[in-house]
Design a protein around this motif. Structure first.
Motif, PDB file in Angstrom:
ATOM      1  N   UNK A 118       0.811  -1.220   0.000  1.00 35.09           N
ATOM      2  CA  UNK A 118       0.000   0.000   0.000  1.00 35.09           C
ATOM      3  C   UNK A 118       0.842   1.266   0.000  1.00 35.09           C
ATOM      4  N   UNK A 119       2.011   1.213   0.636  1.00 35.35           N
ATOM      5  CA  UNK A 119       2.820   2.424   0.784  1.00 35.35           C
ATOM      6  C   UNK A 119       3.914   2.567  -0.262  1.00 35.35           C
ATOM      7  N   UNK A 120       4.321   1.482  -0.900  1.00 40.85           N
ATOM      8  CA  UNK A 120       5.451   1.554  -1.826  1.00 40.85           C
ATOM      9  C   UNK A 120       5.093   1.262  -3.277  1.00 40.85           C
ATOM     10  N   UNK A 121       3.879   0.838  -3.526  1.00 40.71           N
ATOM     11  CA  UNK A 121       3.502   0.515  -4.899  1.00 40.71           C
ATOM     12  C   UNK A 121       2.141   1.116  -5.214  1.00 40.71           C
ATOM     13  N   UNK A 122       1.729   0.969  -6.449  1.00 43.14           N
ATOM     14  CA  UNK A 122       0.394   1.417  -6.854  1.00 43.14           C
ATOM     15  C   UNK A 122      -0.649   0.340  -6.615  1.00 43.14           C
ATOM     16  N   UNK A 123      -0.225  -0.800  -6.109  1.00 40.59           N
ATOM     17  CA  UNK A 123      -1.150  -1.899  -5.867  1.00 40.59           C
ATOM     18  C   UNK A 123      -2.149  -1.579  -4.769  1.00 40.59           C
ATOM     19  N   UNK A 124      -3.331  -2.168  -4.880  1.00 42.12           N
ATOM     20  CA  UNK A 124      -4.404  -1.963  -3.916  1.00 42.12           C
ATOM     21  C   UNK A 124      -5.028  -3.296  -3.544  1.00 42.12           C
ATOM     22  N   UNK A 125      -5.776  -3.283  -2.454  1.00 44.58           N
ATOM     23  CA  UNK A 125      -6.513  -4.477  -2.044  1.00 44.58           C
ATOM     24  C   UNK A 125      -7.503  -4.834  -3.153  1.00 44.58           C
ATOM     25  N   UNK A 126      -7.580  -6.133  -3.467  1.00 46.19           N
ATOM     26  CA  UNK A 126      -8.455  -6.574  -4.543  1.00 46.19           C
ATOM     27  C   UNK A 126      -7.771  -6.610  -5.893  1.00 46.19           C
ATOM     28  N   UNK A 127      -6.457  -6.314  -5.924  1.00 50.80           N
ATOM     29  CA  UNK A 127      -5.670  -6.368  -7.140  1.00 50.80           C
ATOM     30  C   UNK A 127      -4.471  -7.289  -6.925  1.00 50.80           C
ATOM     31  N   UNK A 128      -3.761  -7.564  -8.006  1.00 52.46           N
ATOM     32  CA  UNK A 128      -2.546  -8.375  -7.917  1.00 52.46           C
ATOM     33  C   UNK A 128      -1.309  -7.488  -8.035  1.00 52.46           C
ATOM     34  N   UNK A 129      -0.345  -7.731  -7.170  1.00 57.95           N
ATOM     35  CA  UNK A 129       1.010  -7.284  -7.444  1.00 57.95           C
ATOM     36  C   UNK A 129       1.794  -8.517  -7.883  1.00 57.95           C
ATOM     37  N   UNK A 130       2.838  -8.312  -8.671  1.00 53.69           N
ATOM     38  CA  UNK A 130       3.629  -9.455  -9.124  1.00 53.69           C
ATOM     39  C   UNK A 130       5.063  -9.005  -9.359  1.00 53.69           C
ATOM     40  N   UNK A 131       5.959  -9.971  -9.355  1.00 53.48           N
ATOM     41  CA  UNK A 131       7.364  -9.727  -9.650  1.00 53.48           C
ATOM     42  C   UNK A 131       7.625 -10.244 -11.049  1.00 53.48           C
ATOM     43  N   UNK A 132       7.887  -9.334 -11.987  1.00 50.19           N
ATOM     44  CA  UNK A 132       7.961  -9.677 -13.401  1.00 50.19           C
ATOM     45  C   UNK A 132       9.239 -10.352 -13.829  1.00 50.19           C
ATOM     46  N   UNK A 133      10.094 -10.689 -12.874  1.00 51.09           N
ATOM     47  CA  UNK A 133      11.283 -11.488 -13.152  1.00 51.09           C
ATOM     48  C   UNK A 133      11.593 -12.290 -11.890  1.00 51.09           C
ATOM     49  N   UNK A 134      12.433 -13.314 -11.981  1.00 53.27           N
ATOM     50  CA  UNK A 134      12.779 -14.062 -10.770  1.00 53.27           C
ATOM     51  C   UNK A 134      13.295 -13.134  -9.676  1.00 53.27           C
ATOM     52  N   UNK A 135      12.923 -13.418  -8.455  1.00 51.85           N
ATOM     53  CA  UNK A 135      13.216 -12.525  -7.344  1.00 51.85           C
ATOM     54  C   UNK A 135      14.713 -12.357  -7.114  1.00 51.85           C
ATOM     55  N   UNK A 136      15.101 -11.144  -6.744  1.00 54.15           N
ATOM     56  CA  UNK A 136      16.442 -10.895  -6.232  1.00 54.15           C
ATOM     57  C   UNK A 136      16.322 -10.327  -4.825  1.00 54.15           C
ATOM     58  N   UNK A 137      17.453  -9.897  -4.245  1.00 53.45           N
ATOM     59  CA  UNK A 137      17.453  -9.516  -2.830  1.00 53.45           C
ATOM     60  C   UNK A 137      16.636  -8.266  -2.533  1.00 53.45           C
ATOM     61  N   UNK A 138      16.205  -7.539  -3.555  1.00 54.58           N
ATOM     62  CA  UNK A 138      15.340  -6.386  -3.293  1.00 54.58           C
ATOM     63  C   UNK A 138      13.975  -6.835  -2.742  1.00 54.58           C
ATOM     64  N   UNK A 139      13.629  -8.084  -2.977  1.00 55.73           N
ATOM     65  CA  UNK A 139      12.452  -8.664  -2.326  1.00 55.73           C
ATOM     66  C   UNK A 139      12.904  -9.180  -0.964  1.00 55.73           C
ATOM     67  N   UNK A 140      12.498  -8.495   0.093  1.00 53.87           N
ATOM     68  CA  UNK A 140      12.877  -8.863   1.458  1.00 53.87           C
ATOM     69  C   UNK A 140      11.671  -9.412   2.218  1.00 53.87           C
ATOM     70  N   UNK A 141      10.870 -10.238   1.522  1.00 54.59           N
ATOM     71  CA  UNK A 141       9.883 -11.028   2.239  1.00 54.59           C
ATOM     72  C   UNK A 141      10.617 -12.194   2.887  1.00 54.59           C
ATOM     73  N   UNK A 142       9.925 -12.963   3.692  1.00 57.56           N
ATOM     74  CA  UNK A 142      10.580 -14.028   4.448  1.00 57.56           C
ATOM     75  C   UNK A 142      10.649 -15.318   3.635  1.00 57.56           C
TER      76      UNK A 142
END
Length: 468
Positions: free
Chosen positions: A58-82
């Motif tokens: 909600x704070x860093x992307x244009x994504x909203x509840x009820x929509x999809x966010x996606x990573x358009x290439x294989x993840x790198x370390x900028x994705x800091x999910x667990x």
């Protein structure tokens, strides 16, 4: 002997209140609040984990509840999910039935692509799995998220999922044949065939919005400070109390978290919460380090979660004599998502130690021997994570190696050797996963589409070995 034991117990009980009698009422109250704050962190870990991801979107992307966010290439370390998987493409959608009412998730059939879908509540309790190894077996499915207290009759043609929370999320892993540009583009296109919309608009569904977040520093690692309770309060305010958790109402009230009231901790309370969060982290880390039984006898590979937790989660924590909330807190301090049928679509093996029982050190060199004929229908991968944050190691060129990587070198018998360390061994760069000196790391070995050989003893993953 019984009388002696009873007498000793009586003496202990008589002596126990003495120290407490010397404490002021203020000190007793402070100690109670600190204990409750520690327990709140352990208990509330799954929903804070969930809210951290939601707030990042909600704070860093244009994504909203009820929509999809996606990573358009294989993840790198900028994705800091667990502990994410860098060898698939992630599509994530948060839903909320409080205002929208029942929500439809339409998963496409596996014609020209495949995905693994996991559907969870705000507490990350698994509702169902979809996709090639989900309940639809790749035929495609329309899932219907029903809000708490729903009294209507679900329409035919849907798989109804009754929620006990208003919110939750969907994680789709769109599988790649390889990480080539063409195969990545095909997997992105396939993932975008998923749809999410309110049932009230089923006659004319609006287009599902997809937002690519691949260039965003998306950080949902757990914050072990007073801000943890800000996220916890947000969930208390937005979600209904579950019957199994009503004991926490008064516990949280003593921390200033109460439904319908503002959360305004003063400086002293924030100090208490900071200490409690750090103590809870230390306790969870110690429990995690202590481990649970290995998956392969005589090795340091264990299932990614204890069996009791897996069984309880699959039963939506409805088993009459089990509620492993401590194990749940431990699991969600290092990972996210819930899987309804673990071992059908995917299975995870976790490793923190080498063959000799020493913790994996990012400054040392290791080899993992993957025997031939891995029991899978799709692919396997192994990923290194920062031991402290449980996220991808920051600043490295890549985090994993997988069987869907065409450049991987195989041995003559079909086995594969994967190397971990600060520098690649000569001639083995394609089979190397970089680590960083000065910190520890941990591994997850993933098997997608596991077959019976995983459990029948015909195949066994070997321990990590130190190499020069």
């Amino acid at each position: 002997m019984i009388r002696t034991a009873l007498a000793a117990l009586a003496l202990i009980c008589a002596a126990a209140p003495a120290p407490a009698q010397n404490l002021s009422s203020e000190e007793l109250a402070r100690r109670a609040v600190e204990r409750r704050a520690v327990e709140a962190v352990i208990w509330g870990m799954p929903v804070v984990n969930y809210d951290l991801m939601l707030q990042e979107m909600l704070t860093k992307s244009k994504g909203k509840v009820g929509q999809f966010i996606y990573w358009g290439r294989p993840l790198d370390w900028h994705n800091q999910t667990l502990t994410p998987n860098p060898d698939t493409l992630y599509f994530m959608a948060f839903y909320n039935t409080k205002d929208a009412g029942p929500m439809v998730l339409d998963i496409p059939p596996a014609d020209g692509g495949s995905l693994n879908a996991n559907l969870v509540t705000a507490w990350q309790v698994p509702l169902e799995d979809g996709g090639m190894f989900g309940i639809d077996k790749g035929a495609g499915a329309k899932f219907l998220f029903l809000p708490p207290g729903y009294k209507g009759t679900p329409p035919a043609g849907y798989t109804p999922l009754q929620l006990d929370t208003f919110g939750g999320y969907v994680l789709l892993r769109s599988n790649m044949k390889s990480p080539s540009d063409a195969d990545v583009a095909a997997s992105v296109a396939y993932g975008k065939r998923a749809k999410l919309y309110p049932l009230s608009q089923v006659a004319n569904p609006p287009p599902t919005v997809f937002t690519d977040v691949q260039n965003i520093d998306f950080d949902s690692t757990i914050r072990y400070d007073s801000t943890f309770f800000v996220h916890l309060n947000r969930i208390v305010q937005s979600e209904p109390w579950l019957d199994r958790d009503r004991l926490m109402i008064d516990r949280l009230k003593s921390l200033g978290i109460e439904k319908g009231k503002p959360f305004k901790p003063d400086a002293q309370m924030k100090q208490i919460m900071n200490r409690a969060a750090r103590e809870a982290h230390a306790w969870l880390a110690a429990k995690y380090d202590a481990g649970w039984p290995p998956f392969y006898e005589g090795t340091h590979w264990r299932p990614a979660a204890p069996l009791e937790l897996v069984k309880s989660a699959e039963a939506s924590f409805g088993l009459p004599d089990a509620y492993p909330s401590d194990q749940r807190g431990m699991a969600y301090h290092m990972a996210f998502i819930g899987i309804k049928h673990l071992g059908v679509g995917q299975f995870y093996l976790l490793c923190l130690q080498d063959k000799d029982g020493a913790a994996l050190d990012g400054g040392k060199n290791y080899r993992l021997h993957v025997p031939p004929k891995v029991p899978i229908q799709q692919y396997w991968s192994v990923t290194a994570y920062d031991r402290q944050t449980h996220a991808l190691i920051k600043g490295v060129s890549r985090a994993s190696r997988a069987s869907n990587r065409t450049e991987i070198q195989k041995n003559a018998d079909g086995s594969v050797d994967i190397y971990f360390g600060p520098a690649a061994p000569a001639g083995k760069e394609s089979n190397w996963v970089p680590t960083k000196a000065g910190g520890g790391f941990e591994l997850l070995f993933r098997l997608y589409g596991p077959t019976p050989g995983l459990r029948d003893g015909s195949w066994k993953l070997t321990d990590m070995e130190k190499v020069q």
